[in-house]
Design an enzyme around this catalytic site. Structure first.
Site, PDB file in Angstrom:
ATOM      1  CB  ILE A 233     -15.876  25.882 -38.634  1.00 14.54           C
ATOM      2  CG1 ILE A 233     -16.053  27.096 -37.715  1.00 14.54           C
ATOM      3  CG2 ILE A 233     -17.185  25.300 -39.066  1.00 14.54           C
ATOM      4  CD1 ILE A 233     -16.632  28.297 -38.433  1.00 14.54           C
ATOM      5  N   GLY A 348     -17.777  32.553 -43.528  1.00 10.40           N
ATOM      6  CA  GLY A 348     -17.203  31.807 -44.646  1.00 10.40           C
ATOM      7  C   GLY A 348     -15.886  31.128 -44.335  1.00 10.40           C
ATOM      8  CG  ASP A 386      -1.255  38.532 -37.529  1.00 10.68           C
ATOM      9  OD1 ASP A 386      -0.349  38.306 -38.344  1.00 10.68           O
ATOM     10  OD2 ASP A 386      -1.642  37.697 -36.698  1.00 10.68           O
ATOM     11  CG  ASN A 391      -6.071  36.501 -39.379  1.00  9.63           C
ATOM     12  OD1 ASN A 391      -6.586  35.493 -38.919  1.00  9.63           O
ATOM     13  ND2 ASN A 391      -4.965  37.029 -38.862  1.00  9.63           N
TER      14      ASN A 391
HETATM   15  N1  LIG Z   1     -16.867  34.753 -37.998  1.00  7.08           N
HETATM   16  C1  LIG Z   1     -16.305  33.628 -38.424  1.00  7.08           C
HETATM   17  N2  LIG Z   1     -16.863  32.911 -39.421  1.00  7.08           N
HETATM   18  C2  LIG Z   1     -16.315  31.771 -39.880  1.00  7.08           C
HETATM   19  N3  LIG Z   1     -15.175  31.241 -39.395  1.00  7.08           N
HETATM   20  C3  LIG Z   1     -14.548  31.898 -38.400  1.00  7.08           C
HETATM   21  C4  LIG Z   1     -15.070  33.128 -37.859  1.00  7.08           C
HETATM   22  N4  LIG Z   1     -14.221  33.553 -36.890  1.00  7.08           N
HETATM   23  C5  LIG Z   1     -13.236  32.642 -36.828  1.00  7.08           C
HETATM   24  N5  LIG Z   1     -13.415  31.647 -37.735  1.00  7.08           N
HETATM   25  C6  LIG Z   1     -12.564  30.463 -37.971  1.00  7.08           C
HETATM   26  O1  LIG Z   1     -11.852  30.150 -36.786  1.00  7.08           O
HETATM   27  C7  LIG Z   1     -10.440  30.258 -36.988  1.00  7.08           C
HETATM   28  C8  LIG Z   1      -9.784  30.834 -35.745  1.00  7.08           C
HETATM   29  O2  LIG Z   1     -10.311  32.134 -35.475  1.00  7.08           O
HETATM   30  P1  LIG Z   1      -9.400  33.352 -35.027  1.00  7.08           P
HETATM   31  O3  LIG Z   1      -8.370  33.611 -36.043  1.00  7.08           O
HETATM   32  O4  LIG Z   1     -10.310  34.486 -34.714  1.00  7.08           O
HETATM   33  O5  LIG Z   1      -8.768  32.712 -33.704  1.00  7.08           O
HETATM   34  P2  LIG Z   1      -7.471  33.145 -32.866  1.00  7.08           P
HETATM   35  O6  LIG Z   1      -7.397  32.229 -31.684  1.00  7.08           O
HETATM   36  O7  LIG Z   1      -7.534  34.605 -32.564  1.00  7.08           O
HETATM   37  O8  LIG Z   1      -6.305  32.833 -33.863  1.00  7.08           O
HETATM   38  P3  LIG Z   1      -4.743  33.111 -33.711  1.00  7.08           P
HETATM   39  O9  LIG Z   1      -4.128  31.761 -33.546  1.00  7.08           O
HETATM   40  O10 LIG Z   1      -4.344  33.727 -35.036  1.00  7.08           O
HETATM   41  O11 LIG Z   1      -4.551  34.042 -32.554  1.00  7.08           O
HETATM   42  C9  LIG Z   1     -10.285  31.131 -38.226  1.00  7.08           C
HETATM   43  O12 LIG Z   1      -9.108  30.852 -38.936  1.00  7.08           O
HETATM   44  C10 LIG Z   1     -11.522  30.783 -39.042  1.00  7.08           C
HETATM   45  O13 LIG Z   1     -11.301  29.601 -39.787  1.00  7.08           O
END
Ligand SMILES: Nc1ncnc2c1ncn2[C@@H]1O[C@H](COP(=O)(O)OP(=O)(O)OP(=O)(O)O)[C@@H](O)[C@H]1O
Length: 515
Positions: A233, A348, A386, A391
């Protein structure tokens, strides 16, 4: 607050921020998408609708609109006007019309989400900045008008990586190598307890935290038979995110797996892999906030080892075919690769992909965001740092109310059919038992180089205000809400619509953070 106070009571800090920025107002795309009211009643008991981006159902129109009521929150509970930092810095902030035009011109040239292909001038500027990071820091202290790379708002890190991988290499391969400036290389994780600084966590401590003696086998721990309806997703700079229904009785929620490679020597998605110490603050923060309404709910964290399981690779490919992935193919990982896996409740779609049914629903979503931050800050001195709209996740709910506990006081907010969750604590900080966990952003030059949206100016403003001191960053209790012009304008526009409708209906209604 009563009717006789006049129109100005509707004015809040958000309105004032936008007044001197007509260019930014013009950038607002959501405003055009905000439905004019045909009064969908988003009270849960009346509604059979859903928000776009969550589970689509048919929309019911209703002639009534329910009235927001803040009496139960108590207007003196929070003393939370906009922080003086925003006020101070925004007054001196200059708009750049040129920048906006550059964005518009560049946009059609790229297929990659989030990235606006910069002009040759901008690429040169960026290369120069990347090679002279100290100068960038100086320049940003003097002026907010740095133009590094022009990015769309939201997840900026990945866009920046793609930019590095594609554009710079086209122009000058050697420059690309010189300018490589990995975040993980430069950003230290700090756990600060009084005067003791401990910046390293051992593998064994980490496994212990995961209730493991050693890493589990990736393929066995997350075999496809334990997971139903699995699909990818989302993705971040540091990992892949899959949603699934657990194949076990009594598990009501869909879960997501956030899979993050660690400790390896190969670069992934243009970044060096994090080590145990670097990922530690994010794990601690996620676990601690998990019990607070509005933050991601975590089931489990584990460490696994091995090649990426084939069923995940297939799902990765499907996502790539359908949506286009910006990440590296997971087939690149070998037998000895370690991963940290966060099992979270599905929360979501992110706000950039959601269209609210009406102004009222967006208003209550904002209420939830504010209360979530208020509780996090009160309990753990939490700062997100951020908080762009990528987010903030939004999910439809059948609950009528969402309950928060602020300082032992129960706060009940109408849900209007939506439940918000704040995610991604990569840049956040938290204090637990007098130990402060955070990433030292003062060395993270890239964070301060991007432009193209107000979001990126905010990062620089905050750094200037805090004199780029990691210590000050650790001590200040500020919640930096990155309200981009788009988010901001949408909120204001929606509020104005609400105001037109609501004014006659209620004498009590007011915008709660304006106090
Ligand atoms: N609990 C969740 N429920 C639904 N979708 C999620 C959830 N956690 C993350 N996602 C999806 O996954 C994507 C990436 O998650 P996240 O932002 O935590 O990753 P990241 O690697 O830390 O990102 P970044 O590139 O900002 O460092 C989010 O934009 C969201 O679409």
């Amino acid at each position: 607050m009563d009717k006789s106070s006049g129109d100005e009571i509707w004015e809040d800090s958000f309105d004032k921020l936008l007044d001197p920025r007509p260019q930014q107002s013009n950038l607002n795309i959501i405003k055009k998408n905000v439905r004019l009211s045909y009064n969908i009643d988003t009270s849960v008991e009346n509604s059979s609708h859903s928000i776009k981006g969550c589970s689509p159902k048919s929309c019911n129109r209703s002639v009534s609109i329910s009235t927001p009521n803040y009496n139960h929150l108590g207007k003196d509970l929070f003393n939370c006007g906009l922080s003086p930092i925003n006020r101070l810095q925004l007054d001196g902030f200059e708009d750049t019309t040129e920048k906006c035009n550059a964005d518009k011109d560049a946009e059609p040239n790229t297929k990659k989400r989030g990235l606006i292909v910069p002009s040759k001038n901008q690429i040169d500027t960026f290369s120069k900045f990347s090679n002279q990071t100290n100068k960038v820091a100086c320049a940003s202290n003097q002026s907010n008008k740095i133009v590094g790379v022009v990015l769309k708002p939201g997840k900026w890190r990945k866009s920046l990586n793609i930019f590095r991988q594609t554009q710079i290499s086209v122009l000058n391969e050697s420059k690309k190598l010189e300018s490589r400036n990995s975040v993980c290389q430069d950003r230290k994780s700090i756990f600060l307890n009084g005067l003791n600084k401990q910046n390293v966590i051992s593998q064994q401590d980490f496994y212990k935290y995961c209730n493991q003696g050693k890493p589990l086998k990736f393929n066995a721990a997350y075999s496809q038979y334990k997971m139903l309806k699995t699909h990818k997703i989302g993705e971040g700079a540091y990992g892949e995110v899959f949603r699934y229904t657990p194949n076990r009785k009594g598990c009501k929620n869909d879960l997501v797996l956030k899979i993050i490679p660690i400790e390896g020597s190969i670069e992934v998605n243009g970044e060096k892999q994090k080590n145990f110490s670097q990922i530690w603050p994010e794990i601690i923060i996620t676990k601690k906030l998990s019990s607070i309404q509005g933050f991601a709910n975590i089931e489990k964290v584990s460490t696994v080892k091995g090649k990426y399981p084939q069923h995940f690779v297939k799902l990765w490919k499907r996502y790539d075919d359908e949506k286009g992935s910006e990440n590296d193919h997971p087939g690149l990982f070998g037998e000895n690769q370690l991963f940290v896996v966060l099992e979270l409740h599905f929360a979501g779609s992110d706000m950039s992909n959601v269209i609210f049914l009406n102004s009222e629903q967006s208003f209550y979503a904002l209420q939830q965001i504010i209360l979530t931050l208020a509780v996090g800050e009160e309990d753990y001195q939490f700062e997100h740092r951020d908080l762009h709209w990528g987010n903030i996740l939004i999910k439809s709910t059948t609950k009528k109310h969402i309950c928060f506990k602020f300082n032992n006081t129960d706060l009940i907010v109408d849900s209007k059919g939506v439940n918000i969750t704040i995610i991604d604590y990569t840049l956040s900080r938290i204090t637990i038992d007098e130990c402060c966990y955070f990433n030292d952003l003062s060395n993270d030059e890239e964070l301060f180089q991007a432009s193209g949206d107000y979001q990126f100016d905010i990062y620089r403003m905050m750094r200037n205000e805090l004199k780029n001191s990691p210590l000050v960053l650790s001590k200040l209790t500020l919640n930096v809400v990155v309200w981009t012009p788009k988010t901001l304008n949408a909120v204001v526009a929606q509020k104005q619509q609400l105001r037109q409708k609501m004014w006659k209906k209620s004498e009590k209604w007011y915008w709660p953070i304006a106090n």
